[in-house]
Each structure stands twice: as C-alpha cells, then as structure tokens.
Enzyme design. Structure first.
Site, PDB file in Angstrom:
ATOM      1  N   HIS A  16       4.494  12.736  36.541  1.00 52.63           N
ATOM      2  CA  HIS A  16       3.365  13.626  36.325  1.00 52.63           C
ATOM      3  C   HIS A  16       2.339  13.174  37.073  1.00 52.63           C
ATOM      4  O   HIS A  16       1.550  14.172  37.509  1.00 52.63           O
ATOM      5  CB  HIS A  16       3.008  13.261  34.601  1.00 52.63           C
ATOM      6  N   ALA A  32     -10.499  11.032  36.140  1.00 50.20           N
ATOM      7  CA  ALA A  32      -9.296  10.358  36.583  1.00 50.20           C
ATOM      8  C   ALA A  32      -8.105  10.468  36.261  1.00 50.20           C
ATOM      9  O   ALA A  32      -7.590  11.100  35.017  1.00 50.20           O
ATOM     10  CB  ALA A  32      -9.828   8.772  35.887  1.00 50.20           C
ATOM     11  N   SER A  76       4.423   6.027  33.924  1.00 54.08           N
ATOM     12  CA  SER A  76       5.612   5.861  34.346  1.00 54.08           C
ATOM     13  C   SER A  76       6.736   6.906  34.650  1.00 54.08           C
ATOM     14  O   SER A  76       7.784   6.851  34.854  1.00 54.08           O
ATOM     15  CB  SER A  76       6.510   5.188  32.879  1.00 54.08           C
ATOM     16  N   ALA A  92      -7.946  16.843  34.562  1.00 56.45           N
ATOM     17  CA  ALA A  92      -8.319  16.838  35.818  1.00 56.45           C
ATOM     18  C   ALA A  92      -7.729  18.113  36.346  1.00 56.45           C
ATOM     19  O   ALA A  92      -8.015  18.659  37.335  1.00 56.45           O
ATOM     20  CB  ALA A  92      -7.392  15.676  36.375  1.00 56.45           C
ATOM     21  N   GLU A 127      -7.579  20.939  35.117  1.00 55.59           N
ATOM     22  CA  GLU A 127      -8.355  22.219  34.882  1.00 55.59           C
ATOM     23  C   GLU A 127      -9.765  22.206  35.746  1.00 55.59           C
ATOM     24  O   GLU A 127     -10.356  23.130  35.824  1.00 55.59           O
ATOM     25  CB  GLU A 127      -8.765  22.168  33.459  1.00 55.59           C
TER      26      GLU A 127
END
Length: 153
Positions: free
Chosen positions: A88, A80, A85, A56, A58
C-alpha cells in the site's frame, strides 16, 4: 545577462495549504512548521487558507482545485505516508508524488511537495520537527521562493 531567483520575503501573496488527516500527529506538526515559516517571512494570517483532506491520496485533487482558482500564489501539500507491511505504501507514495507534480505542471502554480514518505514512525517524527528539522517549514520556504520566482519570470 538576466538571472531570475526568488527571494524569501512574501509581500501580498496568498498561500493554500492541503494537509492529510491520516497520521494527523505528523500532519499537524508539519502544518505548525509551515505556518511558522510563512509568518516569519511576512505572510499574514488572512493570506493563508488551509484544507484538511482524509489522507495523502486525496491531497493532489484538492491541491489542483485550489491551484485552478488562481487565488493562491503557491499551494503547499503536507502529510505523511508511513510504510507498513503491505505494498500500500508504494502505491500511495508514488501516486501522491506524481499527482502533486502534475498539478504544478498543469496549472503553472507552484505546488510544493511536503509529504513525508518514511519507512517508520520514528523517521516521520524526526522530519516533523525533531532531529531532521521540520519538512513543513522547509516546504513553506520553498513555496515563498517559488511564488516570488514565478512572479518575476
């Protein structure tokens, strides 16, 4: 008074699609939905070009490259970003959203946000063609409407 509103019939317009390969199971479902919508609204196969990117993050760069060519009446961004956890997810989803919006504003080409940002894989699956419809299909319909609207103004 003149009112501008894009219609949903595509005649002679070209569409670029950028798809993130990360979470490809979801991306390919979004792409299928987008292609279905484009074809149902009159877009021919030779009026569609698809670029696959690693993930995503890029997507905005390739969307900008495509939009700057002026070959496309609209560019559809699909992919998507699924929360894990770590933080990021927050960084990637924020930058992708801003990047896609900036491409559209900078190039004056409609660049459509069809990137899912979900808390889990189940939500992504729901939005890629099961319970919550197909967001790729919706993004393609938006692309048609915006391409037509901008050609009127």
């Amino acid at each position: 008074m003149r009112v501008y509103e894009g219609n949903l019939i595509s005649e002679g317009k070209k569409y670029g699609i950028v798809v993130g390969r990360f979470n490809e199971f979801i991306g390919s479902k979004l792409l299928s939905g987008a292609l279905d919508a484009l074809k149902r609204h009159g877009v021919k196969e030779d009026e569609i070009e698809i670029s696959w990117v690693p993930g995503a993050f890029e997507i905005p760069l390739v969307a900008k490259k495509m939009a700057k060519t002026k070959k496309y009446d609209s560019v559809i961004c699909l992919g998507a970003v699924i929360k894990g956890s770590t933080a990021h997810f927050d960084y990637v989803s924020s930058e992708v959203s801003k990047g896609i919006a900036n491409v559209s504003l900078d190039t004056e080409v409609p660049v459509i946000f069809g990137v899912l940002t979900t808390d889990n894989i189940e939500q992504a699956i729901e939005r890629a063609g099961t319970k919550a419809g197909n967001k790729g299909y919706e993004a393609a319909v938006t692309a048609i409407e915006m391409a037509n609207l901008l050609s009127e103004i």
